[in-house]
Design a protein around this motif. Sequence first.
Motif, mmCIF file in Angstrom:
data_model
loop_
_atom_site.group_PDB
_atom_site.id
_atom_site.type_symbol
_atom_site.label_atom_id
_atom_site.label_comp_id
_atom_site.label_asym_id
_atom_site.label_seq_id
_atom_site.Cartn_x
_atom_site.Cartn_y
_atom_site.Cartn_z
ATOM 1 N N TRP A 19 0.820 -1.216 0.000
ATOM 2 C CA TRP A 19 0.000 0.000 0.000
ATOM 3 C C TRP A 19 0.847 1.258 0.000
ATOM 4 N N LEU A 20 1.974 1.223 0.713
ATOM 5 C CA LEU A 20 2.870 2.379 0.698
ATOM 6 C C LEU A 20 3.432 2.584 -0.709
ATOM 7 N N GLY A 21 3.789 1.482 -1.364
ATOM 8 C CA GLY A 21 4.268 1.588 -2.736
ATOM 9 C C GLY A 21 3.213 2.146 -3.672
ATOM 10 N N MET A 22 1.949 1.725 -3.485
ATOM 11 C CA MET A 22 0.869 2.264 -4.317
ATOM 12 C C MET A 22 0.692 3.755 -4.087
ATOM 13 N N GLY A 23 0.778 4.170 -2.826
ATOM 14 C CA GLY A 23 0.623 5.589 -2.522
ATOM 15 C C GLY A 23 1.726 6.424 -3.141
ATOM 16 N N ILE A 24 2.979 5.944 -2.992
ATOM 17 C CA ILE A 24 4.102 6.682 -3.581
ATOM 18 C C ILE A 24 4.030 6.641 -5.106
ATOM 19 N N GLY A 25 3.612 5.491 -5.654
ATOM 20 C CA GLY A 25 3.495 5.375 -7.099
ATOM 21 C C GLY A 25 2.450 6.299 -7.677
ATOM 22 N N ARG A 26 1.377 6.525 -6.954
ATOM 23 C CA ARG A 26 0.352 7.465 -7.428
ATOM 24 C C ARG A 26 0.842 8.903 -7.301
ATOM 25 N N LEU A 27 1.618 9.175 -6.242
ATOM 26 C CA LEU A 27 2.127 10.525 -6.042
ATOM 27 C C LEU A 27 3.227 10.850 -7.057
ATOM 28 N N VAL A 28 4.073 9.851 -7.366
ATOM 29 C CA VAL A 28 5.163 10.032 -8.325
ATOM 30 C C VAL A 28 5.026 8.935 -9.385
ATOM 31 N N PRO A 29 4.154 9.128 -10.357
ATOM 32 C CA PRO A 29 3.849 8.063 -11.335
ATOM 33 C C PRO A 29 4.876 7.933 -12.443
ATOM 34 N N SER A 30 6.138 7.882 -12.062
ATOM 35 C CA SER A 30 7.206 7.751 -13.051
ATOM 36 C C SER A 30 7.506 6.281 -13.292
ATOM 37 N N GLY A 46 -0.199 1.413 11.112
ATOM 38 C CA GLY A 46 -0.144 2.846 10.831
ATOM 39 C C GLY A 46 0.512 3.138 9.498
ATOM 40 N N LEU A 47 1.585 2.382 9.171
ATOM 41 C CA LEU A 47 2.268 2.600 7.900
ATOM 42 C C LEU A 47 1.364 2.213 6.724
ATOM 43 N N ALA A 48 0.624 1.106 6.907
ATOM 44 C CA ALA A 48 -0.319 0.708 5.858
ATOM 45 C C ALA A 48 -1.411 1.753 5.692
ATOM 46 N N GLY A 49 -1.869 2.296 6.825
ATOM 47 C CA GLY A 49 -2.876 3.355 6.762
ATOM 48 C C GLY A 49 -2.376 4.579 6.032
ATOM 49 N N SER A 50 -1.110 4.925 6.239
ATOM 50 C CA SER A 50 -0.536 6.075 5.532
ATOM 51 C C SER A 50 -0.459 5.813 4.035
ATOM 52 N N GLY A 51 -0.052 4.609 3.671
ATOM 53 C CA GLY A 51 0.007 4.276 2.259
ATOM 54 C C GLY A 51 -1.360 4.325 1.605
ATOM 55 N N LEU A 52 -2.370 3.803 2.303
ATOM 56 C CA LEU A 52 -3.726 3.804 1.764
ATOM 57 C C LEU A 52 -4.270 5.224 1.659
ATOM 58 N N THR A 53 -3.987 6.043 2.667
ATOM 59 C CA THR A 53 -4.434 7.438 2.634
ATOM 60 C C THR A 53 -3.775 8.189 1.483
ATOM 61 N N LEU A 54 -2.473 7.938 1.302
ATOM 62 C CA LEU A 54 -1.740 8.585 0.217
ATOM 63 C C LEU A 54 -2.314 8.188 -1.146
ATOM 64 N N ARG A 62 -6.299 15.221 -3.905
ATOM 65 C CA ARG A 62 -5.374 16.258 -4.342
ATOM 66 C C ARG A 62 -4.009 16.046 -3.701
ATOM 67 N N ARG A 63 -2.980 16.247 -4.466
ATOM 68 C CA ARG A 63 -1.632 15.961 -3.993
ATOM 69 C C ARG A 63 -1.209 16.855 -2.840
ATOM 70 N N ARG A 64 -1.713 18.088 -2.816
ATOM 71 C CA ARG A 64 -1.289 18.983 -1.749
ATOM 72 C C ARG A 64 -1.817 18.533 -0.387
ATOM 73 N N ARG A 65 -2.775 17.617 -0.393
ATOM 74 C CA ARG A 65 -3.281 17.074 0.869
ATOM 75 C C ARG A 65 -2.544 15.801 1.284
ATOM 76 N N ALA A 66 -1.519 15.445 0.537
ATOM 77 C CA ALA A 66 -0.799 14.202 0.810
ATOM 78 C C ALA A 66 -0.122 14.201 2.170
ATOM 79 N N VAL A 67 0.141 15.399 2.727
ATOM 80 C CA VAL A 67 0.785 15.462 4.035
ATOM 81 C C VAL A 67 -0.078 14.824 5.115
ATOM 82 N N VAL A 68 -1.385 14.784 4.893
ATOM 83 C CA VAL A 68 -2.295 14.153 5.864
ATOM 84 C C VAL A 68 -1.988 12.663 5.993
ATOM 85 N N ALA A 69 -1.414 12.072 4.948
ATOM 86 C CA ALA A 69 -1.143 10.632 4.949
ATOM 87 C C ALA A 69 -0.112 10.231 5.995
ATOM 88 N N SER A 70 0.696 11.159 6.467
ATOM 89 C CA SER A 70 1.714 10.824 7.466
ATOM 90 C C SER A 70 1.128 10.606 8.857
#
Length: 443
Positions: A148-159, A220-228, A233-241
């Motif tokens: 889930w963390l990988g999915m969150g980061i992949g959506r944030l940085v879809p390179s 908690g880490l899984a929750g952050s990944g899922l939230t991310l 909107r990307r500017r709300r990504a800080v909430v994922a932490s």
Amino acid sequence: MSTRILGIELRRSSAVVVGALIAALGVAGLWTLVMSRQGELWDTQWTLLAAFQRIMLVLLWPLALGGGAWQARRDRRSGMEELLGTTPLPTWRRTLPTAVALALCLILGYVLTLAAGAVRVAGRTDHLSGDWVPITAVGALTLVAAGWLGMGIGRLVPSVYTPPVLVVAGFLALLLPIQLAKSSEPGPVSLLVPNLTSNFDEFTTIAGSVSLAQSLWFTGLAGSGLTLLMVARRRRAVVASVPALLGLVVAMPLLGAAPASGLQRDEGATAEVCTRDSGPTVCVTKAHERGLAELVGPARRALTLLAKLPDAPTSVHEVTGDRPGPQPAREAWLHADTYVSGRGWAADSEDAMVAQILAGAGTRPCEPVAYGPRAVASAWLYGRYPAPGLTVLPGEETDERDAEWRKLKALPAQEQVRRIAAVREAEQTCRGDLEAVLAEDAS
């Protein structure tokens, strides 16, 4: 979320591929050791199998992290990202089925690895401890968190470079605590990684407080990944932490109060199983219960030979390395490392097993091990030098041992008894120089 949608995700997403890779790599890791004659690293105990799976997370966890990032790029790879962004369907409704599918496949891959190892472990031990359940559950949870963390980061940085970079970065991040553990005492921070970095054996288990703390942290880490993954909107990504920070705050006090290594003695595996007939008592650890019948004959022969000594022992007990001393005078101790689950006692014959029990006049070796005096004591009690199964030593050490034997046999009979009794007493308390004890007047 309907089962139909979940089924579609399982068929069309890369979740099944990632889960299959986890299973394939995990099973290959286990059975490669078996084929290279190192299967005892995991196949002698259920908790050892579960712990070895956690060790392999140093490879599996980065793979799950990169797999999640690859899955997150599906919309961009298919050219549907902008079109889906214009639909009124909330982001979480579109991404949740994919995340659940990935989690299920990661868990299934981890369980299949466990099942592949269980086939071998089931035939090698009768001790079924429940400690393997939380160890395995936390391991599976860490993979879900990675996916889930990988999915969150992949959506944030879809390179296209995000998945391989995450795999390499994840591997290096998990490799660092392993290297630090070799040079320094582990601390609470080292217990935040998914893989085990401390030495583990069949008489060891992960402390319950550590498993609880790790489950809170990775939840908690899984929750952050899922939230991310679900934020619109990307500017709300800080909430994922927030979930990860909350899990960390709750977990750290538990880890701080736990043993530095995160491990504790497995009381179930070290519990004694003893003979119940009318003969002298012979006991083994619960983990080695299958070896009791084979040990009874040599152990009772050894007790008969030990009767030459004053205050001779009347029972034989297999003990682990962390069993505290001093050794009771009426007990002969046999170190647990002389038994290999699934293979039996290391001695190649009953006579060698008797001599093994007689080593050090029926004592567990102290550190550093004085092989010479222990072997001389065994040979004297056995009545033959060298005793069966005598440890092979380098040339000079063998010469010294031979000289010690000749000097002992040149003494009067009563003095010989006193010297061997002094060797036994020194090893019972792990005090004194065994070489000096054997060479000088015991008084």
